[in-house]
Enzyme design. Structure first.
Site, PDB file in Angstrom:
ATOM      1  N   ASP A 135      -3.742  -5.675  -0.388  1.00  9.72           N
ATOM      2  CA  ASP A 135      -3.476  -6.818  -1.257  1.00  9.72           C
ATOM      3  C   ASP A 135      -4.674  -7.765  -1.275  1.00  9.72           C
ATOM      4  OD1 ASP A 135      -2.057  -8.187  -3.115  1.00  9.72           O
ATOM      5  OD2 ASP A 135      -0.776  -9.245  -1.707  1.00  9.72           O
TER       6      ASP A 135
ATOM      7  N   LYS B 238       4.346 -20.406  10.446  1.00  7.73           N
ATOM      8  CA  LYS B 238       5.103 -19.684   9.433  1.00  7.73           C
ATOM      9  C   LYS B 238       6.400 -19.243  10.064  1.00  7.73           C
ATOM     10  CE  LYS B 238       4.109 -15.855   6.226  1.00  7.73           C
ATOM     11  NZ  LYS B 238       3.003 -14.998   5.789  1.00  7.73           N
TER      12      LYS B 238
END
Lengths: 486, 318
Positions: free
Chosen positions: A200, A105
């Site tokens: 989340d 990433k």
């Protein structure tokens, strides 16, 4: 198996014996869940940050970085988002180890804004560097690329729970659901034990490794417990999984927000559609009131003092009892329903902790949790792309692209797993009718999002019954759920 | 605080020994000398510079109205960074502003990059580039040098936790807190686990400070780094009196109450003796603090300021 019914209540365990006792959640011992092998197995699979790179702190930093970088190659791009590019890569094979696929990433630092690294990226690095657990995605390495981008090398996981849930061609057995819940709870337990709130939790942040092991991912919204009296934002957690206290603007909350989210994931695993899918924040709160009960001073002392509290419209619904949950989630069985209810309590103080949830009888009863390797999978190319796009999505967003936002990929087909009751079509409409029935209430609704409600007015009478039922002493018969189709 | 100190990267990777720290610094110095930088840009002694950077960080933090925790994190980052990168290769002002910026994000009180740059410019003028991209770039280097191990565990929490069982008075807590603030000038946070540092501060506040009180009639709060002049004065006395105390502690881990309100002190020393706190480490920490206050007495920021300015101008680092 029944021995674990009197759990120590505190999340941090006082001594070594207690820790030994908790090992069932870490590596299977004592609590004869048939999962004992699973963690050990996954443990050997997880490559923790490489010690050889970390230990040599006194090396020339440039060399260290280059060396880290050289360990990986980039294969192809999986997706690109607002703040990151995700590439599929692999760790080069060494003399002793074969090549391992990884997700790289790349955080964009050098964008035109150039105002520092985003909080999301910072949080991700910050927490993943510290949290190591078989059920938490592993951050293998961090290195910087030549044009000053920060690259996070993450364990490569090829699918997520959302894909499994949406793939209605698959039948999910209760053992499968139990296994995913168990692994999610273990990951969550570890976060909470380390004083980190994920903030989340939702199906597409629960990633699945090729060997079936589930891992919590996306720590872009995570934070450590605030010091007492320090505010935290209530603008977190994807709406469908957000607990009521955050809608009321609570500034002080705790790990129980994650438990609520995971409780809704539990429902979703059984229903195969999001249990409470609100169009707006207000709508979401209506749904919570309607399906779980209306928060009142009785079931939640102090709720009216929350900064964003406002009285719910319509007849208050009593907090749902066992009957409702048993009717709706029959497949989970008595102990499963008991666990679910504890996770979805309105009053955050009454919700169970991850630790207590893990002690639930449900996990040690038949059907036993499925071995991760035997869990349903959704492999293949599409899975990879999907996870790629999930990884680059900004935390807290529901959809990856504006496209998806327009047409959410929620298939409410009648094809369902044999175990779980399907959601009747009315569930979609129900909340809206409820609001329709209390028409004098001014809703701060964005109208564009409720086009479909109008067509469904005819179902209204059925739902109007519900508030009345709620005012009786017995828990109301679950609205719309009596039409269970199997 | 997040995560567990015992499994933290701070303990695994950033708890060093004195020898190791000395080695790392020596390595950087030698490199500088080889490159000819050492001679061209002489810098004051290390302790002096640490005092100076601490002072700068504190001023910047005050302008940004930060709490102590992000400031402490920023100080720790700066220390860690300068163990791996030579000061002569950096613009220290930019670096310390970056540490503050990153620490704020880390401690969940983010400051806008623009406001950090503006406040830093107000303090350090031309030494901070106006372009915010410079600071962003610096942040990136900082994260990389820290190996992205970003969570720092601080002693403040321990202090808050033990204040009730130890029945510390407000006065003592304040004093201990100030000692903790001062401890960030030293390398203690790189050497010892946070609870050891916290107990050192409590030890200083409870046993050593009252002695100074009576001896020099100095206001203890003067030893906060906020009032530097007083602190320097107090430093000397702390040094003298605590040497005496030290001997007593090392002897029996219990302190001769001497002329203090003895019941409480003996209770406290009993607690220290039975707590299993590593007294050896606390004594070493105490000595570190004493030598800090010693150095503080002769310290002025003028020398540091000038040599840093010369460095930045000379190497055109700004």
């Amino acid at each position: 198996m029944s021995a674990t019914n009197s759990p120590p209540t505190s999340a941090t365990l006082p001594n070594a014996t207690a820790i030994r006792r908790t090992l069932p959640f870490g590596n299977g011992n004592g609590n004869n869940t048939p999962l004992s092998a699973m963690v050990a197995e996954s443990g050997s699979d997880v490559k923790l940050p490489n010690d050889d790179s970390d230990a040599s702190d006194n090396d020339d930093p440039d060399d260290l970085n280059t060396r880290t970088k050289k360990k990986y190659t980039k294969d192809r791009k999986l997706g690109e988002g607002a703040y990151a590019v995700v590439n599929l890569g692999h760790r080069r094979a060494t003399a002793t180890e074969p090549a391992v696929p990884v997700a790289i990433k790349k955080i964009k630092v050098n964008t035109e804004f150039r105002d520092g690294i985003t909080m999301d990226a910072i949080r991700e690095v910050k927490y993943l560097r510290e949290l190591h657990h078989p059920n938490i995605i592993a951050l293998l390495d961090v290195f910087s690329s030549k044009n000053q981008n920060l690259c996070l090398v993450l364990e490569f996981l090829d699918s997520d729970l959302e894909m499994i849930i949406r793939d209605t061609s698959q039948t999910l057995s209760m053992g499968d659901i139990k296994s995913w819940m168990l692994m999610s709870l273990r990951g969550l337990w570890w976060c909470h034990k380390s004083f980190v709130i994920h903030r989340d939790i939702k199906p597409n942040n629960l990633l699945l490794a090729a060997n079936g092991v589930l891992k919590l991912a996306d720590f872009g919204l995570a934070r450590s417990f605030a010091d007492p009296k320090r505010h935290m934002t209530h603008q977190v957690i994807t709406r469908w999984y957000r607990p009521p206290e955050l809608f009321y603007g609570a500034k002080f909350y705790s790990s129980s927000v994650d438990i609520f989210s995971l409780g809704l994931v539990f429902c979703e695993l059984m229903l195969r559609v999001p249990f409470l899918a609100g169009n707006t924040d207000l709508h979401q709160l209506e749904l919570i009131c309607q399906w779980l009960g209306t928060p009142t001073e009785e079931n939640w002392p102090g709720v009216t003092t929350l900064p964003g509290y406002h009285e719910a419209s319509g007849t208050p619904v009593k907090e749902r009892g066992t009957d409702f949950f048993m009717n709706t989630f029959l497949a989970a069985g008595e102990s499963g329903v008991e666990l679910l209810m504890k996770m979805l309590r309105l009053d955050p103080r009454k919700r169970c902790s991850a630790r207590e949830a893990l002690d639930s009888k449900w996990f040690s009863q038949e059907p036993y949790p499925t071995q991760p390797a035997n869990l349903p999978k959704k492999g293949g190319g599409k899975g990879i792309e999907k996870v790629g796009s999930d990884l680059k999505r900004k935390a807290g967003e529901l959809f990856n692209t504006p496209d998806e936002r327009e047409n959410p990929v929620i298939t409410r087909k009648k094809k369902h797993s044999a175990v779980v009751a399907p959601v009747p079509e009315e569930i979609e409409n129900a909340p809206n009718e409820e609001m329709g029935s209390s028409d004098d209430e001014e809703m701060e609704y964005t109208n564009d999002e409720e086009t479909e409600n109008e067509d469904n007015e005819e179902v209204e009478p059925k739902n109007v019954d519900k508030p009345q039922a709620g005012s009786k002493t017995n828990p109301p018969p679950p609205p719309t759920r009596n039409t269970r189709e199997l | 605080m997040a995560a567990n100190f015992w499994t933290s990267t701070q303990r695994a990777h950033w708890q060093l020994t004195r020898e190791k720290i000395a080695d790392m610094r020596k390595g950087l110095d030698e490199e500088d000398t080889n490159k000819g930088l050492g001679l061209a840009f002489p810098l004051p002694e290390h302790k002096q510079l640490q005092l100076y950077f601490h002072h700068c960080l504190q001023r910047l933090a005050r302008r940004l109205q930060l709490r102590q925790q992000p400031l402490a994190t920023a100080e720790t980052y700066l220390k860690r960074f300068y163990l791996k990168v030579s000061i002569r290769d950096t613009n220290p002002y930019l670096m310390l502003s970056t540490c503050v910026y990153l620490a704020c994000k880390m401690e969940e009180c983010p400051q806008h990059i623009r406001s950090v740059v503006n406040e830093a410019r107000a303090l350090f003028q031309e030494f901070i580039p106006q372009d915010i991209a410079k600071l962003a770039e610096c942040e990136f280097h900082l994260i990389s040098e820290l190996n992205s191990y970003l969570i720092v565990h601080h002693p403040y929490r321990t202090l808050m936790e033990v204040q009730v069982p130890l029945k510390l008075s407000t006065d003592e807590i304040m004093a201990a807190w100030s000692f903790l603030n001062d401890s960030y000038i030293t390398d203690l946070i790189l050497l010892y686990p946070p609870h050891t540092i916290a107990f050192t501060a409590i030890f200083l506040a409870v046993f050593v400070r009252p002695a100074i009180h009576t001896q020099a009639n100095l206001n203890a709060s003067g030893s906060t780094a906020l009032g530097m002049g007083t602190a320097a004065g107090a430093g000397g006395s702390i040094a003298q009196s605590s040497v005496g105390q030290n001997a007593a502690v090392s002897a029996a881990s219990g302190i001769n109450p001497q002329n203090h309100s003895s019941a409480r002190l003996s209770q406290m020393s009993e607690w220290f003796a039975e707590s299993g706190v590593e007294m050896e480490a606390i004594i070493e920490c105490t000595q570190e603090m004493i030598s800090l206050y010693d150095a503080w007495e002769t310290w002025t920021d003028k020398v540091c300021r000038e040599s840093v300015a010369r460095l930045i101008r000379g190497r055109q680092l700004s």
